[in-house]
Design a protein around this motif. Structure first.
Motif, PDB file in Angstrom:
ATOM      1  N   GLU A 129       0.820  -1.257   0.137  1.00 28.48           N
ATOM      2  CA  GLU A 129      -0.081  -0.071  -0.009  1.00 28.48           C
ATOM      3  C   GLU A 129       0.966   1.083   0.043  1.00 28.48           C
ATOM      4  OE1 GLU A 129      -2.546   2.543  -0.250  1.00 28.48           O
ATOM      5  OE2 GLU A 129      -3.329   0.794  -0.293  1.00 28.48           O
ATOM      6  N   VAL A 130       0.996   1.840  -1.237  1.00 26.56           N
ATOM      7  CA  VAL A 130       1.728   3.278  -1.489  1.00 26.56           C
ATOM      8  C   VAL A 130       0.890   4.408  -1.122  1.00 26.56           C
ATOM      9  CG1 VAL A 130       3.400   1.977  -2.548  1.00 26.56           C
ATOM     10  CG2 VAL A 130       1.712   3.007  -3.831  1.00 26.56           C
ATOM     11  N   GLY A 131      -0.338   4.512  -0.892  1.00 21.97           N
ATOM     12  CA  GLY A 131      -1.036   5.596  -0.783  1.00 21.97           C
ATOM     13  C   GLY A 131      -0.710   6.658   0.202  1.00 21.97           C
ATOM     14  N   PRO A 132      -0.419   6.280   1.554  1.00 19.51           N
ATOM     15  CA  PRO A 132       0.144   7.214   2.325  1.00 19.51           C
ATOM     16  C   PRO A 132       1.489   7.914   1.984  1.00 19.51           C
ATOM     17  CG  PRO A 132      -0.265   5.126   3.415  1.00 19.51           C
ATOM     18  CD  PRO A 132      -0.638   4.753   1.857  1.00 19.51           C
ATOM     19  N   ARG A 133       2.238   7.552   1.029  1.00 15.51           N
ATOM     20  CA  ARG A 133       3.377   8.211   0.380  1.00 15.51           C
ATOM     21  C   ARG A 133       2.985   8.433  -1.131  1.00 15.51           C
ATOM     22  NH1 ARG A 133       6.543   7.977  -3.933  1.00 15.51           N
ATOM     23  NH2 ARG A 133       6.733   5.531  -4.030  1.00 15.51           N
ATOM     24  N   ASP A 134       2.960   7.587  -1.928  1.00 16.69           N
ATOM     25  CA  ASP A 134       2.957   8.107  -3.302  1.00 16.69           C
ATOM     26  C   ASP A 134       1.516   8.604  -3.635  1.00 16.69           C
ATOM     27  OD1 ASP A 134       4.081   8.391  -5.826  1.00 16.69           O
ATOM     28  OD2 ASP A 134       3.086   6.655  -6.575  1.00 16.69           O
ATOM     29  N   GLY A 135       0.379   8.348  -2.984  1.00 19.57           N
ATOM     30  CA  GLY A 135      -0.702   8.678  -2.955  1.00 19.57           C
ATOM     31  C   GLY A 135      -0.983  10.205  -2.592  1.00 19.57           C
ATOM     32  N   LEU A 136      -0.483  10.440  -1.536  1.00 22.91           N
ATOM     33  CA  LEU A 136      -0.565  11.819  -0.940  1.00 22.91           C
ATOM     34  C   LEU A 136       0.448  13.008  -1.455  1.00 22.91           C
ATOM     35  CD1 LEU A 136      -1.152  11.186   3.038  1.00 22.91           C
ATOM     36  CD2 LEU A 136      -2.947  11.323   1.000  1.00 22.91           C
ATOM     37  N   GLN A 137       1.472  12.471  -1.856  1.00 24.19           N
ATOM     38  CA  GLN A 137       2.396  13.285  -2.315  1.00 24.19           C
ATOM     39  C   GLN A 137       2.200  14.011  -3.550  1.00 24.19           C
ATOM     40  OE1 GLN A 137       6.007  11.403  -3.085  1.00 24.19           O
ATOM     41  NE2 GLN A 137       5.428  10.900  -5.086  1.00 24.19           N
ATOM     42  N   ASN A 138       1.092  13.796  -4.356  1.00 25.98           N
ATOM     43  CA  ASN A 138       0.901  14.254  -5.536  1.00 25.98           C
ATOM     44  C   ASN A 138      -0.393  15.137  -5.501  1.00 25.98           C
ATOM     45  OD1 ASN A 138       1.812  14.985  -8.166  1.00 25.98           O
ATOM     46  ND2 ASN A 138       0.049  13.628  -9.129  1.00 25.98           N
ATOM     47  N   GLU A 139      -0.916  15.089  -4.235  1.00 30.63           N
ATOM     48  CA  GLU A 139      -2.318  15.839  -4.185  1.00 30.63           C
ATOM     49  C   GLU A 139      -2.203  17.195  -3.722  1.00 30.63           C
ATOM     50  OE1 GLU A 139      -4.995  14.491  -5.028  1.00 30.63           O
ATOM     51  OE2 GLU A 139      -4.415  12.540  -5.654  1.00 30.63           O
ATOM     52  N   PHE A 157       6.580 -11.981  -9.967  1.00 27.29           N
ATOM     53  CA  PHE A 157       6.672 -10.945  -9.307  1.00 27.29           C
ATOM     54  C   PHE A 157       6.008 -11.331  -7.814  1.00 27.29           C
ATOM     55  CE2 PHE A 157       7.881  -9.073 -12.995  1.00 27.29           C
ATOM     56  CZ  PHE A 157       8.465  -7.839 -12.916  1.00 27.29           C
ATOM     57  N   THR A 158       6.624 -10.962  -6.893  1.00 31.09           N
ATOM     58  CA  THR A 158       6.178 -11.392  -5.394  1.00 31.09           C
ATOM     59  C   THR A 158       5.307 -10.092  -4.826  1.00 31.09           C
ATOM     60  OG1 THR A 158       8.314 -10.566  -4.628  1.00 31.09           O
ATOM     61  CG2 THR A 158       7.813 -12.899  -4.908  1.00 31.09           C
ATOM     62  N   ALA A 159       5.245  -8.916  -5.187  1.00 29.49           N
ATOM     63  CA  ALA A 159       4.656  -7.709  -4.842  1.00 29.49           C
ATOM     64  C   ALA A 159       4.455  -6.438  -5.792  1.00 29.49           C
ATOM     65  CB  ALA A 159       5.489  -7.123  -3.701  1.00 29.49           C
ATOM     66  N   LEU A 160       3.124  -6.054  -5.542  1.00 28.20           N
ATOM     67  CA  LEU A 160       2.700  -5.002  -6.503  1.00 28.20           C
ATOM     68  C   LEU A 160       2.180  -4.029  -5.773  1.00 28.20           C
ATOM     69  CD1 LEU A 160       0.404  -7.343  -8.683  1.00 28.20           C
ATOM     70  CD2 LEU A 160       2.637  -6.233  -9.470  1.00 28.20           C
ATOM     71  N   ASP A 161       2.607  -2.649  -6.021  1.00 33.17           N
ATOM     72  CA  ASP A 161       2.205  -1.509  -5.455  1.00 33.17           C
ATOM     73  C   ASP A 161       0.723  -0.947  -5.933  1.00 33.17           C
ATOM     74  OD1 ASP A 161       4.772  -1.563  -4.229  1.00 33.17           O
ATOM     75  OD2 ASP A 161       5.507   0.180  -5.297  1.00 33.17           O
ATOM     76  N   ALA A 162       0.237  -0.497  -5.097  1.00 34.64           N
ATOM     77  CA  ALA A 162      -0.976   0.113  -5.404  1.00 34.64           C
ATOM     78  C   ALA A 162      -1.387   0.995  -4.148  1.00 34.64           C
ATOM     79  CB  ALA A 162      -2.263  -0.860  -5.511  1.00 34.64           C
ATOM     80  N   SER A 163      -2.277   1.805  -4.658  1.00 39.29           N
ATOM     81  CA  SER A 163      -2.962   3.093  -3.483  1.00 39.29           C
ATOM     82  C   SER A 163      -4.386   2.991  -3.440  1.00 39.29           C
ATOM     83  CB  SER A 163      -2.448   4.474  -3.936  1.00 39.29           C
ATOM     84  OG  SER A 163      -3.209   4.937  -4.868  1.00 39.29           O
ATOM     85  N   LEU A 164      -4.767   3.033  -2.291  1.00 42.91           N
ATOM     86  CA  LEU A 164      -6.324   2.970  -1.719  1.00 42.91           C
ATOM     87  C   LEU A 164      -6.984   4.339  -2.660  1.00 42.91           C
ATOM     88  CD1 LEU A 164      -6.056   1.858   1.768  1.00 42.91           C
ATOM     89  CD2 LEU A 164      -7.350   0.622   0.275  1.00 42.91           C
ATOM     90  N   GLY A 165      -8.174   4.064  -3.468  1.00 39.91           N
ATOM     91  CA  GLY A 165      -8.796   4.825  -4.072  1.00 39.91           C
ATOM     92  C   GLY A 165      -7.964   5.259  -5.267  1.00 39.91           C
ATOM     93  N   GLY A 166      -6.821   4.873  -5.456  1.00 39.19           N
ATOM     94  CA  GLY A 166      -6.166   5.005  -6.909  1.00 39.19           C
ATOM     95  C   GLY A 166      -5.454   6.496  -6.838  1.00 39.19           C
ATOM     96  N   ILE A 167      -5.431   6.962  -5.924  1.00 38.07           N
ATOM     97  CA  ILE A 167      -4.835   8.423  -5.659  1.00 38.07           C
ATOM     98  C   ILE A 167      -3.304   8.571  -5.909  1.00 38.07           C
ATOM     99  CG2 ILE A 167      -6.611   9.278  -4.194  1.00 38.07           C
ATOM    100  CD1 ILE A 167      -4.660   9.251  -1.967  1.00 38.07           C
ATOM    101  N   GLY A 168      -2.925   9.746  -6.398  1.00 40.89           N
ATOM    102  CA  GLY A 168      -1.493   9.883  -6.402  1.00 40.89           C
ATOM    103  C   GLY A 168      -1.076  10.166  -7.841  1.00 40.89           C
ATOM    104  N   GLY A 169       0.452  10.014  -7.668  1.00 45.11           N
ATOM    105  CA  GLY A 169       1.259  10.178  -8.687  1.00 45.11           C
ATOM    106  C   GLY A 169       2.460  10.712  -8.506  1.00 45.11           C
ATOM    107  N   CYS A 170       3.420  10.781  -9.527  1.00 43.35           N
ATOM    108  CA  CYS A 170       4.776  11.532  -9.364  1.00 43.35           C
ATOM    109  C   CYS A 170       4.811  12.969  -9.482  1.00 43.35           C
ATOM    110  CB  CYS A 170       5.583  10.922 -10.405  1.00 43.35           C
ATOM    111  SG  CYS A 170       7.388  11.792 -10.147  1.00 43.35           S
ATOM    112  N   PRO A 171       5.108  13.790  -8.402  1.00 44.18           N
ATOM    113  CA  PRO A 171       4.838  15.375  -8.831  1.00 44.18           C
ATOM    114  C   PRO A 171       5.759  15.797  -9.677  1.00 44.18           C
ATOM    115  CG  PRO A 171       5.826  14.748  -6.570  1.00 44.18           C
ATOM    116  CD  PRO A 171       5.433  13.404  -7.167  1.00 44.18           C
TER     117      PRO A 171
END
Length: 300
Positions: free
Chosen positions: A5-15, A222-236
């Motif tokens: 779950e990368v929402g708390p980082r990659d999700g929020l950083q682009n909002e 692959f053993t792991a996949l990143d995703a964010s709750l709600g699909g929020i975020g992106g690279c700023p």
């Protein structure tokens, strides 16, 4: 199948909206309640460039700690690791994720140095992190394409990985959402020539190919996949970057494909809708919050 779950980082950083520390911690709590056990929760980046992550230390201090829950912090250089090591051991993350960008132009804009200079710094940071008991992931950003120079060849990614040194995990990232499944297959084959580290992937759904890429990666081992709750975020720092693939949508896809994730769809979708509201978004990219699980309650 492990969803990171990368929402708390990659999700929020682009909002645009900067959330208070307490809301970020509650976001993580809700994610854990939905069954997520590995979470990328903060980035140690310059506060003037990524103000959404300025309270990284405070977030880590306030997060719940429990057996089986692992927290990841993203770092871009040695200064980021210094900030982590300045924390008490109880407040540190369990892992770091270090980003090296595949192209020199994007790397200069993102980190102020060439790709190979960034890789040199990674080897030093990785050694220091392991000495402190932290697991280390190398993420090769823009592995599928660069917004400034165009196509990125698998040979380039293989060269980076071949020179990375010891890895606990390798993540290949489609930072701007241009990849297609055939590239996932080609990149997996290329990096497997030079590393036996577990593979993780980070996909964005900018051009609606993220879920196809994810199921392809799962099929390739692959053993792991990143995703964010709600699909929020992106690279700023990437022009026109849109959200990550959504945790709830990815979990639905994997669960029904026989790849159990441990993620409860209902609570995950509810959390995606909740964080969207906290961010002031009219709607979030995720579909499951609107469509619901299946079969669900067929009496409704």
């Amino acid at each position: 199948m492990d969803i990171v779950e990368v929402g708390p980082r990659d999700g929020l950083q682009n909002e645009k909206r900067v959330l208070p520390t307490g809301t970020k911690v509650e976001y993580v709590r809700r994610a854990i309640a939905a069954g997520l056990t590995r979470l990328e929760v903060v980035a140690f980046a310059r506060p003037d460039r990524v103000p959404q992550m300025a309270d990284a230390e405070d977030v880590l201090r306030d997060l719940p700690r429990a057996d089986g829950i692992r927290y990841i912090a993203l770092v871009l250089n040695g200064r980021g690791l210094d900030r982590i090591l300045a924390l008490g051991e109880h407040d540190r993350p369990h892992e770091i994720n270090y980003v090296v960008v595949a192209t020199d132009e994007f790397s200069r804009r993102n980190q102020g140095m060439t790709t190979m200079a960034s890789l040199d710094a990674f080897r030093t940071v990785a050694r220091r992190a392991r000495e402190a008991g932290l697991a280390v992931t190398l993420t090769v950003a823009a592995s599928f394409g660069c917004p400034f120079t165009g196509e990125v060849k698998p040979d380039r990614v293989r060269e980076i990985v071949a020179n990375a040194g010891e890895l606990d995990e390798l993540c290949i990232a489609d930072t701007i959402g241009v990849g297609v499944p055939v590239q996932v297959t080609e990149l997996a084959a290329a990096v497997r020539e030079v590393t036996a580290a577990p593979l993780r992937a980070h996909f964005h759904n900018t051009r609606n190919t993220g879920y196809a890429n994810a199921i392809t990666a799962a099929g390739l081992g692959f053993t792991a996949l990143d995703a964010s709750l709600g699909g929020i975020g992106g690279c700023p720092f990437a022009p026109a970057a849109t959200g990550n693939i959504a945790t709830e949508d990815l979990a639905y896809l994997l669960n029904r494909s026989g790849l159990a994730t441990g993620v409860a769809i209902g609570p995950a979708a509810a959390t995606g809708a909740w964080i969207g509201a906290e961010l002031g978004l009219a709607t979030v990219p995720a579909q499951l919050g609107r469509a619901g699980d299946f079969p669900g309650d067929l009496s409704e």
